[in-house]
Design a protein around this motif. Structure first.
Motif, short mmCIF file in Angstrom:
data_model
loop_
_atom_site.label_atom_id
_atom_site.label_comp_id
_atom_site.label_asym_id
_atom_site.label_seq_id
_atom_site.Cartn_x
_atom_site.Cartn_y
_atom_site.Cartn_z
N ALA A 18 0.84 -1.21 0.00
CA ALA A 18 0.00 0.00 0.00
C ALA A 18 0.87 1.25 0.00
O ALA A 18 0.56 2.25 -0.66
CB ALA A 18 -0.92 -0.01 1.22
N LEU A 19 2.00 1.19 0.71
CA LEU A 19 2.92 2.32 0.76
C LEU A 19 3.52 2.62 -0.60
O LEU A 19 3.82 3.78 -0.92
CB LEU A 19 4.03 2.02 1.77
CG LEU A 19 5.04 3.14 2.06
CD1 LEU A 19 4.33 4.37 2.64
CD2 LEU A 19 6.13 2.65 3.01
N SER A 20 3.68 1.59 -1.43
CA SER A 20 4.26 1.78 -2.77
C SER A 20 3.38 2.69 -3.62
O SER A 20 3.89 3.43 -4.47
CB SER A 20 4.46 0.43 -3.47
OG SER A 20 3.23 -0.14 -3.81
N ILE B 71 4.12 10.31 -5.11
CA ILE B 71 5.05 11.39 -4.73
C ILE B 71 6.22 11.45 -5.71
O ILE B 71 6.60 12.53 -6.18
CB ILE B 71 5.57 11.18 -3.29
CG1 ILE B 71 4.41 11.26 -2.30
CG2 ILE B 71 6.64 12.22 -2.95
CD1 ILE B 71 4.78 10.87 -0.89
N SER B 72 6.79 10.29 -6.01
CA SER B 72 7.94 10.22 -6.92
C SER B 72 7.85 8.96 -7.78
O SER B 72 8.14 7.86 -7.28
CB SER B 72 9.25 10.22 -6.13
OG SER B 72 10.35 9.97 -6.99
N PRO B 73 7.44 9.09 -9.03
CA PRO B 73 7.33 7.92 -9.92
C PRO B 73 8.63 7.13 -10.04
O PRO B 73 8.59 5.90 -10.15
CB PRO B 73 6.94 8.54 -11.26
CG PRO B 73 6.25 9.82 -10.90
CD PRO B 73 6.99 10.33 -9.69
N VAL B 74 9.77 7.83 -10.01
CA VAL B 74 11.07 7.15 -10.14
C VAL B 74 11.32 6.25 -8.94
O VAL B 74 11.63 5.06 -9.08
CB VAL B 74 12.21 8.18 -10.29
CG1 VAL B 74 13.56 7.46 -10.30
CG2 VAL B 74 12.05 8.98 -11.57
N TRP B 75 11.19 6.84 -7.72
CA TRP B 75 11.39 6.05 -6.51
C TRP B 75 10.31 4.98 -6.38
O TRP B 75 10.57 3.87 -5.91
CB TRP B 75 11.39 6.94 -5.28
CG TRP B 75 12.68 7.70 -5.12
CD1 TRP B 75 12.91 9.02 -5.39
CD2 TRP B 75 13.93 7.17 -4.67
NE1 TRP B 75 14.22 9.34 -5.16
CE2 TRP B 75 14.87 8.23 -4.70
CE3 TRP B 75 14.35 5.91 -4.25
CZ2 TRP B 75 16.20 8.06 -4.32
CZ3 TRP B 75 15.67 5.74 -3.86
CH2 TRP B 75 16.58 6.80 -3.91
N GLY B 76 9.11 5.32 -6.82
CA GLY B 76 8.01 4.36 -6.77
C GLY B 76 8.28 3.14 -7.63
O GLY B 76 7.92 2.02 -7.27
N LYS B 77 8.93 3.36 -8.78
CA LYS B 77 9.25 2.26 -9.69
C LYS B 77 10.25 1.30 -9.04
O LYS B 77 10.07 0.07 -9.09
CB LYS B 77 9.84 2.84 -10.98
CG LYS B 77 10.31 1.79 -11.97
CD LYS B 77 10.94 2.48 -13.17
CE LYS B 77 11.62 1.47 -14.08
NZ LYS B 77 12.29 2.12 -15.22
#
Length: 221
Positions: free
Chosen positions: A177-179, A185-191
């Motif tokens: 869920a945190l992902s 917030i940040s697609p790069v970090w999310g990836k």
């Protein structure tokens, strides 16, 4: 009795280390966007990334079993049968993941060959069949992950396990869920985080398990 408890502490630590190593391999061997065709994400994967995402996982995933045995020990007070069911779901997940990673080298070879040469219809058929099978495979994985994570979350929240209630936050369903939040917030970090978020939850769960069992051993001295 104390020797037996120490054994479970060792199991928890082994599981924690294994989960951490898999997180590292997931991030380092991270797979990019593939626009709905699963095998295309393997195109261009280098031998180093292949080793990290495939071979390392094959050798390390079995050690997750030790962490699951330790987890069962701390969940056991809430009921042996229900705890065993959720832990078996987790174990079967690791079995499926090991089997999936074992096939990656062959898929990488075919995907790279197909991208460098004129597309071969027979190879395309094999790769597309793999994509279809892996889609079914992923549905089973996600279903098992949901059942096991949600079940363990409920057991810990009820306060009948050896884990503290706040440790329910250290759960794959929470880190998944945190992902979503991190991705917004940040697609790069999310990836990057998205490739390993379930294993992050398992790592934290095993870490809490190891700490609780270790404290229990000290209290029984």
């Amino acid at each position: 009795m104390r020797t037996q408890n120490k054994k479970y502490v060792t199991f928890g630590i082994l599981g924690t280390i294994a989960a951490f190593l898999i997180i590292i391999s997931d991030i380092a061997g991270g797979i990019g966007e593939y626009n709905g065709v699963f095998w295309k994400q393997f195109t261009g994967m280098t031998p180093t990334r292949l080793f990290l995402s495939s071979h390392m996982a094959i050798y390390v995933f079995p050690f997750i079993t030790f962490g699951i045995i330790a987890l069962y020990k701390v969940l056991e007070p809430s009921g042996k049968i229900i705890s065993a069911i959720f832990c078996l779901c987790l174990w079967y997940l690791t079995y499926l993941m090991t089997a999936a990673h074992a096939g990656y080298p062959y898929i990488v070879y075919l995907a790279n060959y197909n991208s460098q040469q004129a597309e071969n219809l027979q190879i395309n058929e094999i790769l597309n069949m793999f994509s279809h099978n892996i889609s079914i495979h992923l549905v089973v994985l996600y279903a098992l992950a949901l059942v096991a994570s949600l079940g363990i979350l409920i057991l810990v929240i009820t306060g009948k396990t050896m884990l503290k209630r706040w440790m329910s936050l250290c759960n794959p369903i929470v880190t998944i869920a945190l992902s979503v939040v991190i991705g917004m917030i940040s697609p790069v970090w999310g990836k990057y985080y998205g490739t390993c978020c379930p294993m992050v939850g398992l790592f934290l769960l095993f870490l809490c398990t190891s700490i609780v069992l270790s404290r229990n051993v000290k209290m029984n001295k």
